[in-house]
Design an enzyme around this catalytic site. Structure first.
Site, short mmCIF file in Angstrom:
data_model
loop_
_atom_site.label_atom_id
_atom_site.label_comp_id
_atom_site.label_asym_id
_atom_site.label_seq_id
_atom_site.Cartn_x
_atom_site.Cartn_y
_atom_site.Cartn_z
N LYS A 53 0.24 -1.09 -0.11
CA LYS A 53 -0.01 -0.23 0.31
C LYS A 53 0.86 1.05 0.03
O LYS A 53 0.44 2.14 -0.58
CB LYS A 53 -0.51 -0.35 1.20
CG LYS A 53 -2.03 -1.32 1.39
CD LYS A 53 -3.10 -1.26 2.23
CE LYS A 53 -3.83 -2.35 1.89
NZ LYS A 53 -4.13 -2.89 3.41
N GLN A 97 -4.34 -1.98 9.49
CA GLN A 97 -4.25 -3.48 8.80
C GLN A 97 -4.99 -4.75 9.20
O GLN A 97 -4.54 -4.54 10.52
CB GLN A 97 -3.02 -3.29 8.85
CG GLN A 97 -2.36 -4.45 7.71
CD GLN A 97 -3.41 -4.91 6.45
OE1 GLN A 97 -3.41 -3.67 5.69
NE2 GLN A 97 -3.86 -5.78 6.24
N ASP A 120 -11.37 1.74 3.77
CA ASP A 120 -11.60 0.72 3.54
C ASP A 120 -12.93 0.46 3.28
O ASP A 120 -13.14 -0.47 3.18
CB ASP A 120 -10.92 0.24 4.99
CG ASP A 120 -9.73 -1.00 4.06
OD1 ASP A 120 -9.54 -0.69 3.34
OD2 ASP A 120 -8.75 -1.50 5.14
#
Ligand code: NDP
Length: 284
Positions: A53, A97, A120
């Site tokens: 990322k 994460q 997200d």
């Protein structure tokens, strides 16, 4: 092989190029898109994903900030750190994460991400908005699946779509997005009876199970579009999807590869969401 490959590599490269252009334009206006990634603990796979990322961000001119916390951290400390990122106007996107170490309540942490920075698309607010058709950050993997379907040029509307898997991050939102595209959607899971028969009726088959080559050739309808979300290690130690690619490709019209498929699109969609967050923060 009859099927055409839907290349995540090609599609993601195109999206990244577009994002890089948008970032350059925003920078000219004094807006510097920034993504903060929180990594708790030292799970090796998570470290690889986070590095990916960060590299993607760098490629597109997006600033990325890594917030690393020890595995021994308390939930309160995680929430405190998230509070800081929430209040920092120079941070536009925040993601945590997953998975988090045992003892930390994943849902409590996700809920602490401000919805306007939730790139997200996992917070209850964004999930709810998606399900009632309001503007929101779409979760990256299912959004990437839809982009891949669109790239075939085939209509989604009116098709029989079968999603195998009902996780909150892939299966359920994939079903919601397919429904939004006016597909007729069936969601399958571990208690589904006669899964092979259900799959064999699918014009669009999305596999998000987490079992190597679980979907076999006999489960594919001739001419289907097969989107393989799974990332597994096969018996030979190589990366593979949830679909038996060679067998499925004999019957499908289009199929996504693993690696080089949905995973790359997931990463590309995160960049799109981050730019959108920066634009929204600036009122553009
Ligand atoms: P989960 O383990 O959270 O969910 C798996 C789903 O598959 C569950 O709903 C489960 O059903 C269902 N399932 C398990 N076994 C069977 C079975 N025998 N028959 C039918 N359904 C079954 O996984 P995720 O959704 O998080 O991930 C799925 C896969 O996608 C994994 O390989 C993961 O690595 C990959 N992934 C890839 C991403 C990418 O960017 N390409 C992003 C995220 C995930 P039940 O609910 O009944 O238990």
């Amino acid at each position: 092989m009859a099927a055409q490959i839907i290349s995540g590599k090609t599609l993601a490269a195109r999206i990244k190029q577009r994002v890089a252009g948008e970032v350059a334009q925003l920078k000219e206006q004094g807006i510097h898109p920034c993504l903060a990634v929180m990594l708790v603990g030292d799970d090796p796979a998570s470290q690889v994903y986070v590095r990916g990322k960060q590299n993607d961000c760098a490629e597109c001119g997006i600033e990325s900030r890594l917030v690393r916390l020890e595995a021994s951290v308390t939930q309160a400390q995680v929430l405190e750190e998230l509070g800081r990122l929430a209040a920092d106007p120079s941070v536009h996107g925040v993601l945590v994460q997953l998975p988090l170490p045992a003892g930390i309540d994943e849902q409590a942490v996700i809920a602490a991400i401000p919805p306007e920075k939730d790139v997200d698309g996992f917070t209850p607010v964004n999930v709810g908005r998606m399900n009632i058709g309001l503007d929101c950050f779409l979760p990256c993997t299912p959004a990437g699946c839809i982009e891949m379907l669109r790239s075939t040029g085939l209509a989604i509307e009116g098709k029989q779509a079968v999603v195998v898997g009902r996780s909150n991050i892939v299966g359920k939102p994939a079903a919601a997005l397919l429904l939004r595209e006016n597909a007729t959607v069936t969601v399958c899971h571990s208690r589904t009876k006669d899964l092979a028969r259900v799959c064999a009726g699918a014009d669009i088959l999305v596999a998000a199970i987490g079992r190597a080559k679980f979907i076999t050739g006999d489960m594919i309808k001739p001419g289907a579009v097969v989107i393989d979300v799974g990332i597994n290690r096969g018996a030979d130690g190589k990366l593979c999807g949830d679909v038996d690619f060679d067998a499925a490709a004999e019957k499908a019209a289009f199929i996504t590869p693993v690696p080089g498929g949905v995973g790359l699109m997931t990463r590309a969609m995160l960049l799109c969401n981050t730019v959108q967050a920066a634009r929204m923060a600036a009122g553009r």
